[in-house]
Design a protein around this motif. Structure first.
Motif, PDB file in Angstrom:
ATOM      1  N   VAL A 161       0.896  -1.153  -0.134  1.00 61.09           N
ATOM      2  CA  VAL A 161       0.008   0.043  -0.136  1.00 61.09           C
ATOM      3  C   VAL A 161       1.007   1.293   0.031  1.00 61.09           C
ATOM      4  O   VAL A 161       2.122   1.011   0.305  1.00 61.09           O
ATOM      5  N   PRO A 162       0.459   2.468  -0.377  1.00 55.46           N
ATOM      6  CA  PRO A 162       1.226   3.608  -0.185  1.00 55.46           C
ATOM      7  C   PRO A 162       1.593   3.934   1.005  1.00 55.46           C
ATOM      8  O   PRO A 162       0.661   3.584   2.220  1.00 55.46           O
ATOM      9  N   SER A 163       2.563   4.618   1.378  1.00 52.93           N
ATOM     10  CA  SER A 163       2.748   4.999   2.775  1.00 52.93           C
ATOM     11  C   SER A 163       3.415   6.566   2.878  1.00 52.93           C
ATOM     12  O   SER A 163       3.551   7.132   1.955  1.00 52.93           O
ATOM     13  N   THR A 164       3.295   6.812   3.983  1.00 53.11           N
ATOM     14  CA  THR A 164       3.970   8.302   4.319  1.00 53.11           C
ATOM     15  C   THR A 164       5.262   8.405   3.895  1.00 53.11           C
ATOM     16  O   THR A 164       5.741   9.653   3.756  1.00 53.11           O
ATOM     17  N   TYR A 165       6.011   7.412   3.460  1.00 52.91           N
ATOM     18  CA  TYR A 165       7.521   7.619   2.883  1.00 52.91           C
ATOM     19  C   TYR A 165       7.465   7.859   1.294  1.00 52.91           C
ATOM     20  O   TYR A 165       8.588   8.221   0.852  1.00 52.91           O
ATOM     21  N   CYS A 166       6.455   7.978   0.889  1.00 49.81           N
ATOM     22  CA  CYS A 166       6.329   8.192  -0.508  1.00 49.81           C
ATOM     23  C   CYS A 166       5.850   9.378  -1.077  1.00 49.81           C
ATOM     24  O   CYS A 166       4.889  10.101  -0.377  1.00 49.81           O
ATOM     25  N   SER A 167       6.442  10.027  -1.979  1.00 46.48           N
ATOM     26  CA  SER A 167       6.037  11.469  -2.526  1.00 46.48           C
ATOM     27  C   SER A 167       5.513  11.213  -4.060  1.00 46.48           C
ATOM     28  O   SER A 167       5.298  12.392  -4.660  1.00 46.48           O
ATOM     29  N   SER A 168       5.363  10.212  -4.592  1.00 46.87           N
ATOM     30  CA  SER A 168       5.197  10.117  -5.999  1.00 46.87           C
ATOM     31  C   SER A 168       3.520  10.534  -6.011  1.00 46.87           C
ATOM     32  O   SER A 168       2.924  10.462  -5.083  1.00 46.87           O
ATOM     33  N   ALA A 169       3.416  11.040  -7.729  1.00 47.94           N
ATOM     34  CA  ALA A 169       2.030  11.711  -7.524  1.00 47.94           C
ATOM     35  C   ALA A 169       0.913  10.413  -7.428  1.00 47.94           C
ATOM     36  O   ALA A 169      -0.269  10.675  -6.684  1.00 47.94           O
ATOM     37  N   ALA A 170       1.143   9.007  -7.549  1.00 49.66           N
ATOM     38  CA  ALA A 170       0.319   8.126  -7.405  1.00 49.66           C
ATOM     39  C   ALA A 170       0.016   7.947  -5.701  1.00 49.66           C
ATOM     40  O   ALA A 170      -0.926   7.398  -5.399  1.00 49.66           O
ATOM     41  N   CYS A 171       1.025   8.334  -4.832  1.00 52.04           N
ATOM     42  CA  CYS A 171       0.884   8.089  -3.606  1.00 52.04           C
ATOM     43  C   CYS A 171       0.034   9.549  -2.971  1.00 52.04           C
ATOM     44  O   CYS A 171      -0.931   9.422  -1.883  1.00 52.04           O
ATOM     45  N   ASN A 172       0.312  10.617  -3.559  1.00 47.51           N
ATOM     46  CA  ASN A 172      -0.324  11.757  -3.015  1.00 47.51           C
ATOM     47  C   ASN A 172      -1.715  11.854  -3.210  1.00 47.51           C
ATOM     48  O   ASN A 172      -2.476  12.678  -2.741  1.00 47.51           O
ATOM     49  N   ASN A 173      -2.521  11.109  -4.343  1.00 47.54           N
ATOM     50  CA  ASN A 173      -3.685  11.157  -4.367  1.00 47.54           C
ATOM     51  C   ASN A 173      -4.373   9.946  -3.954  1.00 47.54           C
ATOM     52  O   ASN A 173      -5.424   9.466  -4.499  1.00 47.54           O
ATOM     53  N   HIS A 174      -3.672   9.072  -2.944  1.00 47.68           N
ATOM     54  CA  HIS A 174      -4.175   7.928  -2.398  1.00 47.68           C
ATOM     55  C   HIS A 174      -3.939   7.942  -0.864  1.00 47.68           C
ATOM     56  O   HIS A 174      -3.121   8.582  -0.316  1.00 47.68           O
TER      57      HIS A 174
ATOM     58  N   LYS B 156      -2.310   6.780   2.532  1.00 46.96           N
ATOM     59  CA  LYS B 156      -1.015   6.508   2.829  1.00 46.96           C
ATOM     60  C   LYS B 156      -1.043   5.843   4.216  1.00 46.96           C
ATOM     61  O   LYS B 156      -1.419   6.356   5.273  1.00 46.96           O
ATOM     62  N   PHE B 157      -0.204   4.598   4.240  1.00 43.09           N
ATOM     63  CA  PHE B 157      -0.082   4.051   5.641  1.00 43.09           C
ATOM     64  C   PHE B 157       0.899   4.666   6.217  1.00 43.09           C
ATOM     65  O   PHE B 157       2.098   5.238   5.914  1.00 43.09           O
ATOM     66  N   ASN B 158       0.774   4.938   7.770  1.00 40.50           N
ATOM     67  CA  ASN B 158       1.756   5.669   8.667  1.00 40.50           C
ATOM     68  C   ASN B 158       2.074   4.583   9.657  1.00 40.50           C
ATOM     69  O   ASN B 158       1.293   4.627  10.506  1.00 40.50           O
ATOM     70  N   PRO B 159       3.304   4.090   9.504  1.00 41.84           N
ATOM     71  CA  PRO B 159       3.773   3.305  10.572  1.00 41.84           C
ATOM     72  C   PRO B 159       3.660   3.650  11.980  1.00 41.84           C
ATOM     73  O   PRO B 159       3.859   3.083  13.090  1.00 41.84           O
ATOM     74  N   SER B 160       3.986   4.998  12.082  1.00 43.71           N
ATOM     75  CA  SER B 160       4.407   5.583  13.383  1.00 43.71           C
ATOM     76  C   SER B 160       3.000   5.622  14.291  1.00 43.71           C
ATOM     77  O   SER B 160       2.957   5.864  15.438  1.00 43.71           O
ATOM     78  N   GLN B 161       1.698   5.413  13.622  1.00 43.99           N
ATOM     79  CA  GLN B 161       0.399   5.322  14.103  1.00 43.99           C
ATOM     80  C   GLN B 161       0.018   3.899  14.424  1.00 43.99           C
ATOM     81  O   GLN B 161      -1.094   3.842  14.917  1.00 43.99           O
TER      82      GLN B 161
END
Length: 370
Positions: A97-110, A112-117
Protein backbone atom coordinates in the motif's frame (compact mmCIF):
# COMPACT_ATOMS: atom_id res chain seq x y z
CA UNK A 1 -26.10 -52.42 14.83
CA UNK A 2 -29.05 -50.75 13.08
CA UNK A 3 -31.24 -51.40 16.18
CA UNK A 4 -28.55 -49.95 18.42
CA UNK A 5 -28.42 -46.77 16.31
CA UNK A 6 -32.20 -46.36 16.55
CA UNK A 7 -32.03 -46.89 20.31
CA UNK A 8 -29.21 -44.34 20.53
CA UNK A 9 -31.49 -41.62 19.24
CA UNK A 10 -33.74 -42.11 22.26
CA UNK A 11 -31.03 -42.21 24.92
CA UNK A 12 -28.68 -39.74 26.57
CA UNK A 13 -25.27 -39.27 24.95
CA UNK A 14 -23.48 -41.07 27.80
CA UNK A 15 -25.63 -44.17 27.34
CA UNK A 16 -25.20 -43.93 23.58
CA UNK A 17 -21.44 -44.14 23.96
CA UNK A 18 -21.76 -47.33 26.01
CA UNK A 19 -24.19 -49.08 23.70
CA UNK A 20 -22.37 -48.47 20.38
CA UNK A 21 -18.78 -49.76 19.96
CA UNK A 22 -17.61 -46.74 17.97
CA UNK A 23 -14.11 -48.10 17.51
CA UNK A 24 -15.55 -50.80 15.24
CA UNK A 25 -17.38 -48.38 12.93
CA UNK A 26 -15.31 -47.45 9.88
CA UNK A 27 -15.46 -43.95 8.52
CA UNK A 28 -16.44 -43.23 4.93
CA UNK A 29 -12.83 -42.34 4.21
CA UNK A 30 -11.55 -45.64 5.62
CA UNK A 31 -14.00 -47.57 3.47
CA UNK A 32 -12.93 -45.67 0.35
CA UNK A 33 -9.25 -46.15 1.18
CA UNK A 34 -9.78 -49.92 1.51
CA UNK A 35 -11.27 -49.93 -1.99
CA UNK A 36 -8.48 -47.75 -3.35
CA UNK A 37 -10.96 -45.01 -4.21
CA UNK A 38 -10.09 -42.27 -1.72
CA UNK A 39 -7.66 -40.31 -3.93
CA UNK A 40 -10.12 -40.28 -6.82
CA UNK A 41 -13.00 -39.26 -4.56
CA UNK A 42 -11.09 -36.49 -2.77
CA UNK A 43 -10.04 -34.98 -6.10
CA UNK A 44 -13.55 -35.13 -7.55
CA UNK A 45 -15.25 -33.82 -4.41
CA UNK A 46 -12.52 -31.87 -2.62
CA UNK A 47 -14.58 -29.26 -0.81
CA UNK A 48 -17.63 -28.50 1.26
CA UNK A 49 -18.87 -24.95 0.65
CA UNK A 50 -19.05 -22.98 3.89
CA UNK A 51 -18.77 -26.09 6.09
CA UNK A 52 -20.96 -25.33 9.11
CA UNK A 53 -19.01 -27.45 11.59
CA UNK A 54 -15.50 -26.65 10.41
CA UNK A 55 -13.00 -25.12 12.82
CA UNK A 56 -11.76 -22.94 9.96
CA UNK A 57 -13.10 -19.49 9.18
CA UNK A 58 -14.59 -18.43 5.86
CA UNK A 59 -13.84 -14.85 4.90
CA UNK A 60 -16.06 -13.03 2.40
CA UNK A 61 -14.58 -9.84 1.02
CA UNK A 62 -16.89 -7.72 -1.12
CA UNK A 63 -15.29 -6.04 -4.13
CA UNK A 64 -16.19 -2.93 -6.08
CA UNK A 65 -16.45 -3.34 -9.84
CA UNK A 66 -14.66 -0.38 -11.42
CA UNK A 67 -16.27 -0.23 -14.89
CA UNK A 68 -15.38 -3.90 -15.57
CA UNK A 69 -11.72 -2.82 -15.63
CA UNK A 70 -10.63 -3.62 -12.07
CA UNK A 71 -12.03 -5.12 -8.89
CA UNK A 72 -10.99 -3.94 -5.45
CA UNK A 73 -11.96 -4.39 -1.81
CA UNK A 74 -11.00 -2.89 1.53
CA UNK A 75 -8.38 -4.26 3.91
CA UNK A 76 -7.07 -2.76 7.12
CA UNK A 77 -3.51 -2.72 8.40
CA UNK A 78 -2.17 -1.90 11.85
CA UNK A 79 -3.40 -1.14 15.37
CA UNK A 80 -5.61 0.84 15.34
CA UNK A 81 -6.56 -0.22 11.79
CA UNK A 82 -5.81 1.96 8.78
CA UNK A 83 -8.03 1.09 5.80
CA UNK A 84 -6.99 0.75 2.15
CA UNK A 85 -8.61 -0.23 -1.12
CA UNK A 86 -6.63 -2.99 -2.82
CA UNK A 87 -6.94 -4.94 -6.05
CA UNK A 88 -7.15 -8.67 -5.35
CA UNK A 89 -4.66 -9.91 -7.92
CA UNK A 90 -4.08 -13.61 -8.68
CA UNK A 91 -1.30 -12.56 -11.07
CA UNK A 92 1.08 -11.39 -8.31
CA UNK A 93 1.95 -12.38 -4.75
CA UNK A 94 2.79 -9.26 -2.72
CA UNK A 95 0.63 -7.02 -0.56
CA UNK A 96 1.62 -3.38 -0.65
CA UNK A 97 0.00 0.00 0.00
CA UNK A 98 1.14 3.63 -0.30
CA UNK A 99 2.99 4.96 2.71
CA UNK A 100 4.01 8.22 4.29
CA UNK A 101 7.52 7.55 2.93
CA UNK A 102 6.25 8.11 -0.64
CA UNK A 103 5.96 11.40 -2.51
CA UNK A 104 5.08 10.09 -5.99
CA UNK A 105 1.96 11.52 -7.60
CA UNK A 106 0.30 8.12 -7.25
CA UNK A 107 0.82 8.25 -3.49
CA UNK A 108 -0.31 11.82 -3.08
CA UNK A 109 -3.83 11.09 -4.37
CA UNK A 110 -4.25 7.88 -2.35
CA UNK A 111 -4.37 6.97 1.32
CA UNK A 112 -0.97 6.39 2.93
CA UNK A 113 -0.06 3.97 5.67
CA UNK A 114 1.60 5.70 8.61
CA UNK A 115 3.72 3.17 10.54
CA UNK A 116 4.22 5.55 13.45
CA UNK A 117 0.49 5.37 14.16
CA UNK A 118 0.41 1.57 14.53
CA UNK A 119 1.48 0.00 17.82
CA UNK A 120 1.96 -3.41 16.15
CA UNK A 121 4.15 -2.33 13.21
CA UNK A 122 7.64 -3.79 12.88
CA UNK A 123 10.16 -2.65 10.28
CA UNK A 124 12.25 -5.35 8.57
CA UNK A 125 14.89 -3.06 7.13
CA UNK A 126 14.48 -4.87 3.79
CA UNK A 127 13.64 -3.22 0.47
CA UNK A 128 10.99 -4.20 -2.07
CA UNK A 129 10.67 -3.72 -5.82
CA UNK A 130 7.82 -5.13 -7.93
CA UNK A 131 7.53 -4.94 -11.71
CA UNK A 132 4.03 -5.11 -13.19
CA UNK A 133 3.07 -5.12 -16.85
CA UNK A 134 2.31 -1.39 -16.72
CA UNK A 135 4.96 -0.12 -14.33
CA UNK A 136 6.70 -0.72 -11.04
CA UNK A 137 6.76 0.25 -7.37
CA UNK A 138 9.59 0.36 -4.85
CA UNK A 139 9.47 0.49 -1.10
CA UNK A 140 10.36 -1.28 2.11
CA UNK A 141 8.92 -4.24 3.98
CA UNK A 142 7.28 -4.31 7.38
CA UNK A 143 5.11 -6.56 9.55
CA UNK A 144 1.71 -5.75 10.99
CA UNK A 145 -1.77 -7.15 11.54
CA UNK A 146 -3.83 -7.29 8.35
CA UNK A 147 -7.61 -7.74 8.37
CA UNK A 148 -9.39 -8.95 5.23
CA UNK A 149 -12.80 -10.50 4.81
CA UNK A 150 -13.34 -10.39 8.56
CA UNK A 151 -10.20 -12.46 9.20
CA UNK A 152 -7.35 -11.07 11.32
CA UNK A 153 -3.91 -12.08 10.03
CA UNK A 154 -1.21 -11.22 12.58
CA UNK A 155 2.46 -10.87 11.65
CA UNK A 156 1.76 -10.26 7.97
CA UNK A 157 4.63 -8.92 5.91
CA UNK A 158 3.68 -6.17 3.44
CA UNK A 159 5.18 -3.43 1.33
CA UNK A 160 5.16 0.28 2.14
CA UNK A 161 5.67 2.12 -1.12
CA UNK A 162 8.31 4.80 -1.55
CA UNK A 163 7.86 5.29 -5.32
CA UNK A 164 5.00 4.31 -7.61
CA UNK A 165 4.67 4.30 -11.40
CA UNK A 166 2.60 7.10 -12.95
CA UNK A 167 -0.20 4.76 -14.07
CA UNK A 168 -0.98 4.02 -10.43
CA UNK A 169 -2.15 7.60 -9.95
CA UNK A 170 -5.17 6.69 -12.10
CA UNK A 171 -6.11 3.63 -10.06
CA UNK A 172 -9.13 3.89 -7.78
CA UNK A 173 -7.46 1.33 -5.53
CA UNK A 174 -4.65 2.38 -3.22
CA UNK A 175 -2.57 -0.79 -3.51
CA UNK A 176 -2.51 -4.45 -4.52
CA UNK A 177 -2.98 -7.71 -2.63
CA UNK A 178 -1.36 -10.57 -4.55
CA UNK A 179 -2.95 -14.04 -4.42
CA UNK A 180 -0.49 -16.10 -6.45
CA UNK A 181 2.07 -18.59 -5.10
CA UNK A 182 4.90 -17.66 -2.69
CA UNK A 183 7.56 -18.38 -5.32
CA UNK A 184 6.33 -15.39 -7.29
CA UNK A 185 6.63 -12.99 -4.36
CA UNK A 186 9.23 -10.23 -4.61
CA UNK A 187 11.83 -10.21 -1.80
CA UNK A 188 10.53 -13.56 -0.57
CA UNK A 189 7.62 -11.90 1.22
CA UNK A 190 4.97 -14.34 2.48
CA UNK A 191 1.65 -13.76 0.64
CA UNK A 192 -1.41 -12.97 2.74
CA UNK A 193 -3.37 -16.07 1.73
CA UNK A 194 -0.41 -18.39 2.33
CA UNK A 195 -0.03 -16.86 5.79
CA UNK A 196 -3.74 -17.40 6.49
CA UNK A 197 -3.41 -21.09 5.63
CA UNK A 198 -0.18 -21.65 7.56
CA UNK A 199 -1.68 -20.02 10.65
CA UNK A 200 -4.64 -22.41 10.40
CA UNK A 201 -7.15 -19.61 9.88
CA UNK A 202 -8.74 -20.89 6.64
CA UNK A 203 -8.73 -23.92 4.39
CA UNK A 204 -6.27 -23.84 1.52
CA UNK A 205 -8.47 -22.52 -1.26
CA UNK A 206 -10.28 -19.32 -2.19
CA UNK A 207 -12.81 -18.37 -4.83
CA UNK A 208 -13.61 -15.34 -6.95
CA UNK A 209 -16.84 -14.02 -8.41
CA UNK A 210 -16.67 -10.99 -10.72
CA UNK A 211 -19.87 -9.12 -11.55
CA UNK A 212 -20.70 -7.78 -15.00
CA UNK A 213 -21.48 -4.26 -16.26
CA UNK A 214 -20.25 -2.46 -13.13
CA UNK A 215 -22.85 -4.24 -10.98
CA UNK A 216 -22.36 -4.88 -7.28
CA UNK A 217 -21.89 -8.34 -5.78
CA UNK A 218 -18.30 -9.15 -6.72
CA UNK A 219 -16.44 -10.99 -3.98
CA UNK A 220 -13.42 -13.04 -3.06
CA UNK A 221 -14.06 -15.80 -0.53
CA UNK A 222 -11.15 -17.10 1.56
CA UNK A 223 -11.48 -20.73 2.63
CA UNK A 224 -14.80 -21.32 0.89
CA UNK A 225 -16.93 -20.97 -2.21
CA UNK A 226 -20.52 -19.97 -2.84
CA UNK A 227 -22.83 -22.21 -4.93
CA UNK A 228 -25.10 -19.19 -5.43
CA UNK A 229 -22.49 -17.75 -7.80
CA UNK A 230 -22.43 -20.61 -10.29
CA UNK A 231 -24.58 -23.18 -12.01
CA UNK A 232 -23.80 -26.74 -13.08
CA UNK A 233 -20.73 -28.67 -12.00
CA UNK A 234 -17.20 -27.50 -11.25
CA UNK A 235 -14.49 -28.56 -13.70
CA UNK A 236 -11.13 -29.13 -11.97
CA UNK A 237 -8.04 -28.27 -14.00
CA UNK A 238 -4.55 -29.20 -12.78
CA UNK A 239 -1.94 -26.47 -12.70
CA UNK A 240 1.02 -26.75 -15.04
CA UNK A 241 3.12 -24.42 -12.88
CA UNK A 242 2.81 -23.27 -9.28
CA UNK A 243 3.98 -19.69 -9.49
CA UNK A 244 1.10 -18.02 -11.27
CA UNK A 245 -2.19 -19.91 -11.44
CA UNK A 246 -0.98 -21.45 -14.69
CA UNK A 247 -2.85 -24.04 -16.76
CA UNK A 248 -2.48 -25.77 -20.13
CA UNK A 249 -4.91 -24.74 -22.90
CA UNK A 250 -5.51 -27.16 -25.76
CA UNK A 251 -6.71 -24.65 -28.37
CA UNK A 252 -8.92 -21.64 -29.07
CA UNK A 253 -11.71 -22.23 -31.60
CA UNK A 254 -14.40 -20.28 -33.44
CA UNK A 255 -17.19 -22.28 -35.07
CA UNK A 256 -15.20 -25.45 -34.45
CA UNK A 257 -12.10 -24.18 -36.25
CA UNK A 258 -8.81 -23.58 -34.44
CA UNK A 259 -7.94 -19.89 -34.65
CA UNK A 260 -5.28 -19.63 -31.92
CA UNK A 261 -3.20 -21.69 -29.49
CA UNK A 262 -2.79 -24.34 -32.18
CA UNK A 263 -1.12 -27.39 -30.63
CA UNK A 264 -1.57 -26.08 -27.09
CA UNK A 265 -0.35 -23.12 -25.04
CA UNK A 266 0.11 -21.97 -21.46
CA UNK A 267 -2.19 -19.49 -19.74
CA UNK A 268 -2.58 -17.90 -16.32
CA UNK A 269 -5.90 -17.14 -14.64
CA UNK A 270 -5.42 -13.55 -13.55
CA UNK A 271 -7.96 -11.39 -11.73
CA UNK A 272 -5.59 -8.42 -11.98
CA UNK A 273 -5.77 -8.18 -15.79
CA UNK A 274 -8.84 -6.65 -17.41
CA UNK A 275 -8.67 -8.38 -20.79
CA UNK A 276 -7.61 -11.67 -22.34
CA UNK A 277 -4.04 -11.33 -23.58
CA UNK A 278 -1.92 -13.53 -25.81
CA UNK A 279 0.71 -13.52 -28.55
CA UNK A 280 0.03 -10.84 -31.17
CA UNK A 281 -0.43 -13.25 -34.07
CA UNK A 282 -2.92 -15.36 -32.15
CA UNK A 283 -4.89 -12.34 -30.96
CA UNK A 284 -5.01 -10.97 -34.52
CA UNK A 285 -6.31 -14.33 -35.69
CA UNK A 286 -9.08 -14.28 -33.09
CA UNK A 287 -10.09 -10.72 -33.93
CA UNK A 288 -10.14 -11.51 -37.66
CA UNK A 289 -12.39 -14.50 -36.99
CA UNK A 290 -14.98 -12.35 -35.19
CA UNK A 291 -14.86 -9.35 -37.55
CA UNK A 292 -12.03 -7.21 -36.26
CA UNK A 293 -10.79 -5.55 -33.10
CA UNK A 294 -13.33 -2.73 -33.42
CA UNK A 295 -16.83 -3.88 -34.25
CA UNK A 296 -20.28 -2.48 -34.83
CA UNK A 297 -22.13 -2.35 -31.52
CA UNK A 298 -25.37 -3.28 -33.26
CA UNK A 299 -23.78 -6.45 -34.61
CA UNK A 300 -22.85 -8.07 -31.28
CA UNK A 301 -25.79 -10.46 -31.43
CA UNK A 302 -24.54 -11.85 -34.75
CA UNK A 303 -20.92 -12.40 -33.75
CA UNK A 304 -19.64 -15.94 -33.08
CA UNK A 305 -18.74 -17.52 -29.76
CA UNK A 306 -15.09 -18.05 -28.88
CA UNK A 307 -14.20 -21.30 -27.13
CA UNK A 308 -11.16 -21.99 -24.98
CA UNK A 309 -10.60 -25.74 -24.89
CA UNK A 310 -8.93 -26.60 -21.59
CA UNK A 311 -8.08 -30.04 -20.28
CA UNK A 312 -10.66 -31.63 -22.58
CA UNK A 313 -13.44 -29.21 -21.63
CA UNK A 314 -14.94 -26.33 -23.61
CA UNK A 315 -15.22 -22.89 -21.99
CA UNK A 316 -17.17 -20.66 -24.34
CA UNK A 317 -17.42 -16.87 -24.38
CA UNK A 318 -20.34 -15.27 -26.22
CA UNK A 319 -19.81 -11.95 -27.96
CA UNK A 320 -21.73 -10.23 -25.16
CA UNK A 321 -18.89 -11.31 -22.85
CA UNK A 322 -15.85 -10.51 -24.99
CA UNK A 323 -16.98 -7.24 -26.60
CA UNK A 324 -16.50 -4.06 -24.57
CA UNK A 325 -19.00 -1.28 -25.09
CA UNK A 326 -17.96 2.31 -24.36
CA UNK A 327 -19.92 5.53 -24.68
CA UNK A 328 -16.71 7.22 -25.83
CA UNK A 329 -14.91 4.64 -27.98
CA UNK A 330 -17.67 2.45 -29.35
CA UNK A 331 -17.29 -1.33 -29.26
CA UNK A 332 -14.08 -3.36 -29.28
CA UNK A 333 -13.11 -6.90 -28.41
CA UNK A 334 -11.54 -7.74 -25.07
CA UNK A 335 -8.43 -9.32 -26.58
CA UNK A 336 -4.98 -7.78 -26.30
CA UNK A 337 -1.84 -8.84 -28.16
CA UNK A 338 1.66 -8.86 -26.70
CA UNK A 339 5.08 -10.39 -27.13
CA UNK A 340 4.82 -12.98 -24.35
CA UNK A 341 3.92 -16.56 -25.25
CA UNK A 342 2.06 -16.88 -21.93
CA UNK A 343 -1.64 -16.21 -22.31
CA UNK A 344 -3.58 -14.29 -19.65
CA UNK A 345 -7.18 -15.25 -18.95
CA UNK A 346 -8.21 -12.02 -17.28
CA UNK A 347 -11.49 -10.54 -16.12
CA UNK A 348 -13.21 -11.02 -19.50
CA UNK A 349 -12.88 -14.77 -18.92
CA UNK A 350 -13.41 -14.87 -15.14
CA UNK A 351 -16.68 -12.93 -15.33
CA UNK A 352 -18.11 -15.89 -17.24
CA UNK A 353 -16.55 -18.60 -15.06
CA UNK A 354 -16.65 -18.60 -11.29
CA UNK A 355 -13.16 -19.63 -10.24
CA UNK A 356 -11.89 -21.63 -7.26
CA UNK A 357 -8.15 -21.38 -6.64
CA UNK A 358 -7.01 -24.54 -4.82
CA UNK A 359 -3.52 -24.08 -3.39
CA UNK A 360 -3.62 -27.33 -1.42
CA UNK A 361 -4.08 -29.60 -4.42
CA UNK A 362 -2.79 -27.20 -7.11
CA UNK A 363 -5.96 -27.05 -9.16
CA UNK A 364 -8.21 -24.36 -10.59
CA UNK A 365 -11.94 -25.03 -10.53
CA UNK A 366 -14.17 -23.39 -13.16
CA UNK A 367 -17.97 -23.29 -13.22
CA UNK A 368 -20.46 -21.21 -15.22
CA UNK A 369 -21.01 -17.96 -13.33
CA UNK A 370 -24.51 -16.64 -12.62
Amino acid sequence: MKAAIILCAMLALSECMVRIPLNKVKTAREKLEEQGLWEEYSMKYPYRPFAKFSSYAVGNEQMTNDADLAYFGVVSIGTPPQSFRVIFDTGSSNLWVPSTYCSSAACNNHKKFNPSQSSTFRNTGKSLQIQYGTGSMTGLLGYDTVAVGGIQVPNQIFGLSQTEAPFMANMQADGILGLAYPRLAASGAQPVFTNMVQQGLVQDYFSVYLSRNSASGSEVTFGGYDPNHYTGSITWIPLSSETYWQISVDSVTVNGQVVACNGGCQAIVDTGTSLIAGPSNDISSINNAVGGNYVQCGNIGNMPDITFNINGHAFTLPASAYVRQSNYYGCSTGFSGGGDSLWILGDVFIREYYTIFNMGQNYVGLATAV
